[in-house]
Design an enzyme around this catalytic site. Structure first.
Site, PDB file in Angstrom:
ATOM      1  N   HIS A 131      -3.876  -5.088  -0.092  1.00  0.00           N
ATOM      2  CA  HIS A 131      -3.462  -5.731   1.161  1.00  0.00           C
ATOM      3  C   HIS A 131      -3.521  -7.243   1.010  1.00  0.00           C
ATOM      4  O   HIS A 131      -4.575  -7.851   1.181  1.00  0.00           O
ATOM      5  CB  HIS A 131      -4.365  -5.281   2.309  1.00  0.00           C
ATOM      6  CG  HIS A 131      -4.067  -3.898   2.782  1.00  0.00           C
ATOM      7  ND1 HIS A 131      -3.190  -3.628   3.813  1.00  0.00           N
ATOM      8  CD2 HIS A 131      -4.499  -2.697   2.336  1.00  0.00           C
ATOM      9  CE1 HIS A 131      -3.110  -2.330   3.985  1.00  0.00           C
ATOM     10  NE2 HIS A 131      -3.894  -1.737   3.103  1.00  0.00           N
ATOM     11  N   CYS A 180       0.831  -1.202   0.000  1.00  0.00           N
ATOM     12  CA  CYS A 180       0.000   0.000   0.000  1.00  0.00           C
ATOM     13  C   CYS A 180       0.872   1.262   0.000  1.00  0.00           C
ATOM     14  O   CYS A 180       1.536   1.534  -0.987  1.00  0.00           O
ATOM     15  CB  CYS A 180      -0.976  -0.038   1.180  1.00  0.00           C
ATOM     16  SG  CYS A 180      -2.400   1.063   1.002  1.00  0.00           S
ATOM     17  N   GLU A 240      -2.531  -9.460   2.958  1.00  0.00           N
ATOM     18  CA  GLU A 240      -2.887 -10.111   4.230  1.00  0.00           C
ATOM     19  C   GLU A 240      -4.386 -10.090   4.486  1.00  0.00           C
ATOM     20  O   GLU A 240      -4.877 -10.736   5.415  1.00  0.00           O
ATOM     21  CB  GLU A 240      -2.155  -9.432   5.390  1.00  0.00           C
ATOM     22  CG  GLU A 240      -2.736  -8.103   5.847  1.00  0.00           C
ATOM     23  CD  GLU A 240      -2.449  -6.934   4.925  1.00  0.00           C
ATOM     24  OE1 GLU A 240      -2.967  -5.834   5.178  1.00  0.00           O
ATOM     25  OE2 GLU A 240      -1.689  -7.116   3.947  1.00  0.00           O
TER      26      GLU A 240
END
Length: 354
Positions: free
Chosen positions: A324, A243, A326
């Site tokens: 993202h 990001c 994750e």
């Protein structure tokens, strides 16, 4: 019952119901996520923003601390069509104003057509349209170049999985989500979290195999120390970023970034890998994007607007993602990013554990 007001930069004042009292101000943005409100509200990338949920009911499965991405709520205020008692009580305990019973579809349409805008919010028995306008006026005077990193970063070195038998990752905390650390630890990495303004000496003290720039709020140009580390270690250490981290790395290597009209915030953003042509769904939360990649190659793009979602350099051992991987909340389609990051260290010297 009308006891809250949202004053918009467009000139409108929207009536609402107060669910957590207070006055606040910030950039009004929206997320399309319909689950994961706990993760979104504790995501440091929402610092200094007022978060509007486009999904109508927020809070319907309660509030559980194990889902938090940080130790506090980061948006300055929260707007929804309807908030449950659980989430309203949580936000009030956090001192974060919250309002509901307004047409969030109209707000989101306004942001999509006019771009993210500043707003002022007043909620509670003493709220008036004038007090909301006062907050808006103060918001308009806010600097666009604040030292926002100091509000979201650790102020000291933190070590996770000190006995891990994998690579050592120096994670520069520009507002990192907790699940980034968890994703690396799950792969046996030792994660040394360093402040956003870490120096070369700080990095040298952990002797890492990878330098990793985290996500975070605001303009990447505000994170000069992180960019200086990229400049120092490019070609010497593998570099990774998520990001804001992608934006910082790109700028440090001759690229450019720009503010988007209303950003990408949600859990259903389609991203295409240009090499495999495979499309995956991703979680995103950012208001800036890379407009010129500099020395890096664009390897993934957003299907909706062609903005860069992945940058890489095989020669320099660099891999970054705008989304993202994750998740939390969102799909887990891209968790293999962390495997790819740690794979960059296979030919690197083995780190000496401190």
């Amino acid at each position: 019952m009308t006891d809250a007001y949202v004053a918009l930069e467009s000139g409108r004042v929207v009536e609402a119901r107060a669910r957590a009292p207070g006055r606040s101000r910030g950039e009004l943005v929206f997320t399309t996520a319909y689950t994961g409100y706990e993760e979104s509200l504790t995501d440091p990338s929402y610092e200094e923003q007022v978060l509007t949920f486009s999904y109508p009911l927020i809070g319907n499965y309660g509030v559980r601390e194990e889902r938090f991405e940080s130790d506090r709520v980061h948006p300055r205020a929260v707007v929804a069509r309807e908030l449950t008692e659980d989430i309203a009580e949580w936000l009030e305990s956090e001192g974060v104003p919250a309002v509901d019973h307004l047409d969030t579809r109209d707000l989101v349409t306004g942001i999509r057509e006019g771009g993210a805008m500043k707003c002022g919010i007043a909620a509670g028995p003493d709220a008036t349209p004038e007090t909301a306008k006062e907050e808006l006026a103060d918001c308009k005077g806010m600097s666009e170049h604040t030292d926002i990193g100091s509000q979201v970063s650790t102020d000291k070195r933190l070590t996770h999985n000190a006995d891990g038998d994998g690579p050592t990752v120096a994670l520069i905390d520009c507002g990192a989500k907790g699940s980034i650390t968890e994703s690396l630890v799950d792969r046996n990495a030792t994660v040394e979290i360093l402040p956003y303004d870490a120096t070369v000496a700080d990095v040298e003290s952990v002797d890492p195999d990878v330098l990793f720039i985290s996500n975070g709020p605001g303009d990447p140009k505000n994170f000069e120390a992180a960019a200086a580390l990229v400049d120092e270690y490019v070609g010497e250490l593998p570099l990774a970023g998520i990001c804001l981290g992608q934006q910082v790395i790109a700028e440090a290597l001759g690229g450019e970034t720009e503010k988007m009209e209303f950003g990408h915030r949600g859990v259903n953003q389609p991203v295409q890998d240009l090499r495999s042509e495979k499309v995956v769904m991703t979680t995103q939360n950012h208001g800036y994007t890379v407009s010129e990649p500099g020395q890096l190659e664009v390897t993934q793009i957003n299907v909706n607007d062609d903005t860069p979602e992945g940058l890489e350099s095989d020669e320099l051992d660099i891999i970054t993602r705008q989304y993202h991987p994750e998740a939390n909340p969102g799909p887990n389609d891209t968790l293999d990013f962390f495997d790819d990051v740690l794979a960059l260290t296979e030919n690197a010297p083995v780190a000496t554990k401190q």
